[in-house]
Design a protein around this motif. Sequence first.
Motif, PDB file in Angstrom:
ATOM      1  N   PRO A 177      21.001  -9.762   7.611  1.00  0.00           N
ATOM      2  CA  PRO A 177      19.905  -9.014   6.994  1.00  0.00           C
ATOM      3  C   PRO A 177      19.941  -9.133   5.464  1.00  0.00           C
ATOM      4  CG  PRO A 177      21.630  -7.528   7.753  1.00  0.00           C
ATOM      5  CD  PRO A 177      21.990  -8.898   8.251  1.00  0.00           C
ATOM      6  N   GLY A 178      18.762  -9.176   4.849  1.00  0.00           N
ATOM      7  CA  GLY A 178      18.671  -9.166   3.401  1.00  0.00           C
ATOM      8  C   GLY A 178      18.836  -7.736   2.915  1.00  0.00           C
ATOM      9  N   ILE A 179      19.741  -7.536   1.952  1.00  0.00           N
ATOM     10  CA  ILE A 179      19.914  -6.197   1.378  1.00  0.00           C
ATOM     11  C   ILE A 179      19.210  -6.188   0.019  1.00  0.00           C
ATOM     12  CG2 ILE A 179      21.570  -4.475   0.565  1.00  0.00           C
ATOM     13  CD1 ILE A 179      23.585  -5.638   2.566  1.00  0.00           C
ATOM     14  N   MET A 180      18.192  -5.325  -0.109  1.00  0.00           N
ATOM     15  CA  MET A 180      17.376  -5.312  -1.325  1.00  0.00           C
ATOM     16  C   MET A 180      17.524  -3.947  -1.990  1.00  0.00           C
ATOM     17  SD  MET A 180      14.160  -7.512   0.185  1.00  0.00           S
ATOM     18  CE  MET A 180      13.705  -8.320  -1.327  1.00  0.00           C
ATOM     19  N   VAL A 181      17.842  -3.970  -3.282  1.00  0.00           N
ATOM     20  CA  VAL A 181      18.191  -2.735  -3.987  1.00  0.00           C
ATOM     21  C   VAL A 181      16.942  -2.131  -4.637  1.00  0.00           C
ATOM     22  CG1 VAL A 181      19.650  -1.730  -5.779  1.00  0.00           C
ATOM     23  CG2 VAL A 181      20.494  -3.639  -4.388  1.00  0.00           C
TER      24      VAL A 181
ATOM     25  N   ARG B 162      11.496 -10.266  -3.956  1.00  0.00           N
ATOM     26  CA  ARG B 162      11.037  -8.910  -4.233  1.00  0.00           C
ATOM     27  C   ARG B 162      10.459  -8.267  -2.994  1.00  0.00           C
ATOM     28  NH1 ARG B 162       8.235 -10.745  -9.760  1.00  0.00           N
ATOM     29  NH2 ARG B 162       8.720 -12.713  -8.721  1.00  0.00           N
ATOM     30  N   LEU B 163      10.622  -6.969  -2.967  1.00  0.00           N
ATOM     31  CA  LEU B 163      10.008  -6.170  -1.920  1.00  0.00           C
ATOM     32  C   LEU B 163       9.153  -5.137  -2.643  1.00  0.00           C
ATOM     33  CD1 LEU B 163       9.730  -4.609   0.804  1.00  0.00           C
ATOM     34  CD2 LEU B 163      12.052  -3.769   0.435  1.00  0.00           C
ATOM     35  N   LEU B 164       7.867  -5.080  -2.345  1.00  0.00           N
ATOM     36  CA  LEU B 164       6.960  -4.138  -3.012  1.00  0.00           C
ATOM     37  C   LEU B 164       6.662  -3.012  -2.043  1.00  0.00           C
ATOM     38  CD1 LEU B 164       4.496  -6.793  -4.527  1.00  0.00           C
ATOM     39  CD2 LEU B 164       6.500  -5.728  -5.633  1.00  0.00           C
ATOM     40  N   ILE B 165       6.963  -1.763  -2.506  1.00  0.00           N
ATOM     41  CA  ILE B 165       6.794  -0.636  -1.598  1.00  0.00           C
ATOM     42  C   ILE B 165       5.746   0.332  -2.143  1.00  0.00           C
ATOM     43  CG2 ILE B 165       7.957   1.264  -0.418  1.00  0.00           C
ATOM     44  CD1 ILE B 165      10.603  -0.189  -0.922  1.00  0.00           C
ATOM     45  N   THR B 166       4.639   0.451  -1.449  1.00  0.00           N
ATOM     46  CA  THR B 166       3.652   1.497  -1.734  1.00  0.00           C
ATOM     47  C   THR B 166       2.635   1.491  -0.607  1.00  0.00           C
ATOM     48  OG1 THR B 166       1.852   2.220  -3.182  1.00  0.00           O
ATOM     49  CG2 THR B 166       2.357  -0.110  -3.204  1.00  0.00           C
ATOM     50  N   ALA B 167       2.068   2.674  -0.373  1.00  0.00           N
ATOM     51  CA  ALA B 167       1.046   2.766   0.665  1.00  0.00           C
ATOM     52  C   ALA B 167      -0.331   2.417   0.108  1.00  0.00           C
ATOM     53  CB  ALA B 167       1.036   4.179   1.263  1.00  0.00           C
ATOM     54  N   ASP B 168      -0.381   2.178  -1.194  1.00  0.00           N
ATOM     55  CA  ASP B 168      -1.675   1.973  -1.858  1.00  0.00           C
ATOM     56  C   ASP B 168      -1.989   0.471  -1.979  1.00  0.00           C
ATOM     57  OD1 ASP B 168      -3.870   1.854  -3.477  1.00  0.00           O
ATOM     58  OD2 ASP B 168      -2.790   2.508  -5.314  1.00  0.00           O
ATOM     59  N   PRO B 169      -2.937  -0.013  -1.224  1.00  0.00           N
ATOM     60  CA  PRO B 169      -3.276  -1.445  -1.304  1.00  0.00           C
ATOM     61  C   PRO B 169      -3.692  -1.847  -2.710  1.00  0.00           C
ATOM     62  CG  PRO B 169      -4.332  -0.433   0.591  1.00  0.00           C
ATOM     63  CD  PRO B 169      -3.766   0.685  -0.233  1.00  0.00           C
ATOM     64  N   GLY B 170      -4.267  -0.912  -3.467  1.00  0.00           N
ATOM     65  CA  GLY B 170      -4.693  -1.222  -4.829  1.00  0.00           C
ATOM     66  C   GLY B 170      -3.505  -1.599  -5.705  1.00  0.00           C
ATOM     67  N   ALA B 171      -2.406  -0.844  -5.568  1.00  0.00           N
ATOM     68  CA  ALA B 171      -1.200  -1.136  -6.346  1.00  0.00           C
ATOM     69  C   ALA B 171      -0.628  -2.490  -5.932  1.00  0.00           C
ATOM     70  CB  ALA B 171      -0.168  -0.030  -6.146  1.00  0.00           C
TER      71      ALA B 171
ATOM     72  N   ASP C  48      14.610   1.221   5.574  1.00  0.00           N
ATOM     73  CA  ASP C  48      14.823   1.789   4.238  1.00  0.00           C
ATOM     74  C   ASP C  48      15.849   2.912   4.397  1.00  0.00           C
ATOM     75  OD1 ASP C  48      14.783   3.020   1.781  1.00  0.00           O
ATOM     76  OD2 ASP C  48      12.614   2.798   1.527  1.00  0.00           O
ATOM     77  N   THR C  49      17.009   2.769   3.752  1.00  0.00           N
ATOM     78  CA  THR C  49      18.097   3.733   3.965  1.00  0.00           C
ATOM     79  C   THR C  49      18.001   4.926   3.031  1.00  0.00           C
ATOM     80  OG1 THR C  49      19.598   2.783   2.327  1.00  0.00           O
ATOM     81  CG2 THR C  49      19.641   1.814   4.528  1.00  0.00           C
ATOM     82  N   THR C  50      17.061   4.889   2.088  1.00  0.00           N
ATOM     83  CA  THR C  50      17.067   5.861   0.991  1.00  0.00           C
ATOM     84  C   THR C  50      17.154   7.302   1.461  1.00  0.00           C
ATOM     85  OG1 THR C  50      15.706   4.287  -0.175  1.00  0.00           O
ATOM     86  CG2 THR C  50      15.951   6.455  -1.178  1.00  0.00           C
ATOM     87  N   THR C  51      16.418   7.649   2.493  1.00  0.00           N
ATOM     88  CA  THR C  51      16.407   9.053   2.896  1.00  0.00           C
ATOM     89  C   THR C  51      17.318   9.325   4.088  1.00  0.00           C
ATOM     90  OG1 THR C  51      14.527   8.629   4.338  1.00  0.00           O
ATOM     91  CG2 THR C  51      14.033   9.360   2.092  1.00  0.00           C
ATOM     92  N   LEU C  52      18.058   8.339   4.524  1.00  0.00           N
ATOM     93  CA  LEU C  52      18.801   8.503   5.776  1.00  0.00           C
ATOM     94  C   LEU C  52      20.286   8.764   5.600  1.00  0.00           C
ATOM     95  CD1 LEU C  52      17.224   5.668   7.964  1.00  0.00           C
ATOM     96  CD2 LEU C  52      16.457   8.015   7.659  1.00  0.00           C
ATOM     97  N   GLY C  53      20.785   8.812   4.381  1.00  0.00           N
ATOM     98  CA  GLY C  53      22.243   8.929   4.216  1.00  0.00           C
ATOM     99  C   GLY C  53      22.759   7.507   4.145  1.00  0.00           C
TER     100      GLY C  53
ATOM    101  N   GLY D   1      16.447  -6.595   9.727  1.00  0.00           N
ATOM    102  CA  GLY D   1      16.257  -7.891   9.070  1.00  0.00           C
ATOM    103  C   GLY D   1      16.252  -7.743   7.561  1.00  0.00           C
ATOM    104  N   VAL D   2      15.592  -6.686   7.102  1.00  0.00           N
ATOM    105  CA  VAL D   2      15.593  -6.375   5.674  1.00  0.00           C
ATOM    106  C   VAL D   2      15.994  -4.918   5.529  1.00  0.00           C
ATOM    107  CG1 VAL D   2      14.129  -6.012   3.660  1.00  0.00           C
ATOM    108  CG2 VAL D   2      13.859  -8.101   5.037  1.00  0.00           C
ATOM    109  N   ILE D   3      16.949  -4.667   4.627  1.00  0.00           N
ATOM    110  CA  ILE D   3      17.397  -3.297   4.404  1.00  0.00           C
ATOM    111  C   ILE D   3      17.186  -2.954   2.925  1.00  0.00           C
ATOM    112  CG2 ILE D   3      19.310  -1.670   4.604  1.00  0.00           C
ATOM    113  CD1 ILE D   3      20.650  -3.620   6.556  1.00  0.00           C
ATOM    114  N   ALA D   4      16.381  -1.932   2.664  1.00  0.00           N
ATOM    115  CA  ALA D   4      16.204  -1.449   1.294  1.00  0.00           C
ATOM    116  C   ALA D   4      17.214  -0.338   1.058  1.00  0.00           C
ATOM    117  CB  ALA D   4      14.781  -0.926   1.113  1.00  0.00           C
ATOM    118  N   VAL D   5      17.983  -0.461  -0.034  1.00  0.00           N
ATOM    119  CA  VAL D   5      19.001   0.545  -0.319  1.00  0.00           C
ATOM    120  C   VAL D   5      18.864   1.029  -1.756  1.00  0.00           C
ATOM    121  CG1 VAL D   5      20.673  -0.453   1.304  1.00  0.00           C
ATOM    122  CG2 VAL D   5      20.685  -1.192  -1.075  1.00  0.00           C
ATOM    123  N   PRO D   6      19.239   2.271  -2.026  1.00  0.00           N
ATOM    124  CA  PRO D   6      19.281   2.702  -3.422  1.00  0.00           C
ATOM    125  C   PRO D   6      20.447   2.007  -4.112  1.00  0.00           C
ATOM    126  CG  PRO D   6      20.145   4.416  -1.982  1.00  0.00           C
ATOM    127  CD  PRO D   6      19.641   3.333  -1.096  1.00  0.00           C
ATOM    128  N   PRO D   7      20.503   2.013  -5.454  1.00  0.00           N
ATOM    129  CA  PRO D   7      21.658   1.416  -6.128  1.00  0.00           C
ATOM    130  C   PRO D   7      22.933   2.079  -5.609  1.00  0.00           C
ATOM    131  CG  PRO D   7      19.957   1.973  -7.704  1.00  0.00           C
ATOM    132  CD  PRO D   7      19.525   2.563  -6.399  1.00  0.00           C
TER     133      PRO D   7
END
Lengths: 439, 305, 638
Positions: free
Chosen positions: A90-94, A156-165, A265-270, A284-290
């Motif tokens: 899996p790709g680990i993306m910070v 890069r991984l772009l995270i937002t629910a806003d298609p405009g962004a 996305d592990t940010t809110t999961l501990g 496959g892709v894991i987003a992690v906080p620093p």
Amino acid sequence: MKALEVYKLLPKTNCKECGFPTCLAFAMKLAAGGAGPERCPYLDEETKALLGGATRPPVRAATVGVGARSFTVGEEIVMFRHEKTFYHRPGIMVCADDTSPLEEVRRNAEEVRDLVVHRVGQDLTLDGIALRCESGDPDRFAAASMVVGECGDLPRLLITADPGAHAAALKVCGQFLPLIHAATAENHEEMAGLAKRYGCPLVVRAETPEELADLAARCTAAGVRAILLDPAPRTVGDFVARASHLREHAVKRASPDLGYPLYLDTTTLGTDAALAAGILRYAGVIAVPPLPRPSLLAALTLRQNIYTDPQKPIQVTPGIYPVNNPGRDAPVLLSVNFSLTYFTLLGYLEAGKIPCYLFVVDTAGLSVLTAVAGGKLDEDLVKKSIESTGLAGTVDHRTLIIPGYAAPLSGRIEDATGWNVRVGPRDAAEIAEFLEKGE
Amino acid sequence: MTERITEVAVGATRTEGGTRTRSYRVGGASALPGMGDAGARPLIALEICDDPALWPVVVLEEVGDLAGDLSGWAKAAEERWGADLVRLVLTSTRRRGFDDPASSGKAVGEVLAATGLPLIVEGSIDPALDTGVFRRCGEAGEGERLLLGTAEAERYRSVAAAALAYGHAVLAQTPIDINLAKQLNILLRETGVPHDRIVIDPYTGALGYGFEYSYSVMERVRTAALAGDADLAMPVISAAQDSLTVREVREAPEGERVETAVQWEFYAAFSAAVAGAGIVCVRHPGTVGMLREAIADLWGGEGWR
Amino acid sequence: MPVVTFLPGYRKARVPQGATVLEAAQKAGLVMNVVCGGQGKCGKCIVRIENGETNFDREKFGVLFAAAELDAGVCLACQTRVFSDARIDVPAQTLVQEQKILVDAQPLDIPVHPSVRKYALALSPPTLDDPSSDLARLLDGVEHAGGPAATKVYAPLEMLRKIPVVLRHGRWRCTATVALVPGGYRLINVEEGGTAARLYGAAVDLGTTTVVAYLWDLAGGRVLSTASNYNRQISCGEDILSRVNYAKKNGTAHLQELAAVSVNTALTAAADAAGIDLEDIYEVMVAGNTVMTHLLLGIDPAYMIAEPYVPVVRRTLSTTAQRLGLSVAPTAGVFTFPAVSNFIGGDIIADILTSGMADQDEVSLLIDIGTNFEAVLGGRDWMLACAGAAGPALEGGEVLFGMRANPGAIERVRVDEATLEPAFETINRVPPVGICGSGLIDLLAGLIRACVIDRTGQINTGIDHPRIRMGRHFPEYVVAREDESGAGKDIVITGHDIRNLIMSKAAVLAACITLMDAAGISHGDLATVFFSGAFGNYIDKENAVTIGLIPEVPLDRVRNLGNGAVTGANQALVSRERRKALDRIARTITYIELNADPGFMDRYTQSCFLPHTDLSLFPTVQRVLEECRLRRGAQWQG
């Protein structure tokens, strides 16, 4: 399909045109997924399709980014690594926020880019930056993604629910094929449109497998080429359960619209538990906080372990390894470059606090027993290794201690090398006692 | 997967004939975590020892004076750090010339008196000592349903005899190989140890040092059992004992050493839980709480089944 | 040149100055035990110099002997050079002892239709009106006598030189010998008069250790005699690997010669027994393993023993007796069986031919066990084969009291389950001196049934019994007490021996299971399990299944092929159809490299258990062992 079932579909003429000596040999290779049916010129289209469908990976591939650090996930075929192997780690993306000062975003990206952990012949690295749009401002989001892009070709991984962004950010970095998160029931048409336009991989996010399948089907129909599934877990347990469900359906080829790599996305999961769980169970892709360095080190090591091919174990670089500061009279222990043998032996030697040299020869990662049985470990190899490593210049004596399972070779090694050979124990646990007694 | 992991009783309360304040039934799962009914959450054992000379420095620094105080250490495991079990490793028996099996029995008694937690006892590893050590340990814990270890393929008869005589369960350890694990279980069964008195220790290599083999062996042992292999259907215990002496921990910068130690144990132990282990063992007190939280989280999942 | 005389028996040989005693012994026709190939390693070729000028490095090899022995002239034959006439005493144990050689072939139930035929002809002499050539006249005669069309028969130059004289000298009465060879027919002899009845052929099993020959009356279609002897190459090393190494060092010429001599010795004995002339043997069919075949043909086998293990020839080969130095009719055809790989050689193809498995729709398993083993699985459509090293334990090596099937070897053992007392039989009924392979298998099966050992082979030293004790290094079971033994001491089997045996049997079983897994079939699908080779012939089938040497199948499905190699050679000698099948069989076989199979080690570990870790693969054995255990149970629990 089993080899004999495949064999029944083949012409059974042993014509060798496929490059294998017999139809059965070809059937065995086909069944193991090591060759495609197109190599046989005598199969009709229907048979080819039948054989091909049974051998294509049930989890489709997705590639994130472009250039040297782009990575591919998916193409997995099993539930458990012992059944074959896990192919794409899996790709680990910070994560970084676009509300942070741009300088900080840049510094974080550079740290992620430059982090390298060197372990047993491999460089372990992080895989990219996950940029989260917290500002709500498309221009700010685009500017931050530019800054990340200036730090080299990190995916890069772009995270937002806003298609405009997303639209604003993709305008500046779409050609680098970032992963975009996430298409949902609400926005999937616009998100799919963006993903199609830039050719980016797209994460679809939903709470149920039915919705995920539906979204994946719609986005594929809209022209999106690579898809990841985000099962929207609220706990580590959710993710493990849902990921297992999805993988099982994919592997059984039960629902083709669930045959995609997974996003976590592990940010809110501990973080540590979630990260470990994602590595173990199908992300496959894991987003992690620093993360602090100890966490990163452990996580990267776990990922290396889990994504090692169980049938091609990690190999130690052959050579001379001093253990416990040996002198020129310290004993020399011959061993093989099967990593488990090496580490086990090293562990006992370090624990026993015995100064010695581990003399590791290249058996292509085979254990002693297998290497001796298969003729990989022989007197010629030992002789060549002694010469190429300059062992004679490292120590003053000429005695080699060989593993107990290599005992049948002792005479031949003595002959070929001129070194005295002592046969050591079969079990590494007895090595300390053996060495102490021997002195 | 339709079969269920055999339940093994560990620890006995007063009503069960012992003196523990709680007891457990390890096992009972019919699926791996996240794949169905994974049974009760895995138990966390904190390891302590009777001779700290052979114990990881990073732990000794953490526990301070407790290292020489078996009662205090065991009590702290329960009260301060919140372990589910205490695993007493009789490191004294590993010393050259050890000839005092009575001291092993005494150590077991001391720990049993200090804590109400069920106890795992890790005895000698020398066939010449085994009979005496295991008999004394078994005797000292009679009725407490200890988990007595370690039986290996080449020396299982004395552990088995002590366990049978005093009502304990046996830890059956094999070197990272599903087949050897199964073989030892058959040997034990044929010596008279029933299935519900065996816990499989498939040996856990430290993270980065063979853990990949251990992880897959645990998964294989579990999936084989759930597919119906009765000789592998016992609970699994995992203890990545070398975690705290690996290079990454030894050579970690001063300020990061404790954190590295804890993470090194945590990642292996948590992974073992994901692979279906029923008991996970750690040595650093700091790992216990982190692991407890993570396991609770893992067990708090909502699947789609 | 010095003359060396060997005692007892006064065999003599004349050798150059500085030749070794071993070379002299070989020349004198003595077959010495030289395990290491004459490198001074094995210490087996012990002789004693009675007189004569010799030199032996006492310093270097002194450790092997006591000073008194050295003073008495004891030395190693391979390391002692002769510089004058000498008398040398050879102890009996230095000579390769007479071993049970498996001669028995299966009776043939196939029509006799040999490839070589004789045609007795009465030709009309040429005239001015009928001036056709001598050759045309002869071949037309053959055609008219029911032989092949004249245009299809090739006559080599040496025949053309012979024809005019023979025809005229014999007044146009002659006998032509025509052989079917790859590519057509060949005229291989012309004799005066009618000799059609004197047409013989030989089928030979050229083994690493032994040579077995069958002599056939090809005109009458019956076996005349058989003979066997040692492969003389033993003096260049006991196993295949040491032969190849010998060839590497010294070239193939000597080994080729020894192979030919070994075959000739057997053929001569057989011809003498049948009272026929060797020169009337017109065809020789040789089945040998790949290395033996290479060496007989004088082809260097060196490239076969290293990766990627490629043999030089893989199909049926034909040549003439003359070119190989065989002392039969010089133009006689010599045919060698095809090989599949370095390990799956002509001997295995012969086994397959003998078994008939290649003609069946059902799937069978064929196993040939020695230090190396080969296994073949399949039927008419497909076959899988593999080979591996079982280690010498099953042949008595690496076992304290292990020995080959020589006189005095315990070949049958039972262990009484109640008293734990053994009962045994020895070869030639002499007091026991050791235990051979079949005895070891019986012993293992007996000990597990009696619960003396556990399933990993550990002896339960907790049992209080005079025959179970702690030996010097390992626990042991006394098979024959000193007073029952011919060895002057207790004959025991140790825990270490048992472990070696289990590892050997595990390699065989794991290979069988690897083949079955590759094909996706289970033990219930096996129509027959064939044992080939000497080892298979003597072992007790039930015990072989009990210890898990082979997969569990009903015992009536286990069949011994006897010497499958020589039976196969017989078939291919007397039947054109069977000979034609050989290349097809060789082509059908898919070879599996066990080392490259990722699952092999797993299956091996599973098989290192009695009978196997997955007891459900051995349901009957499991039931029997469970009953045994329950019977013994009460006794041990106490």
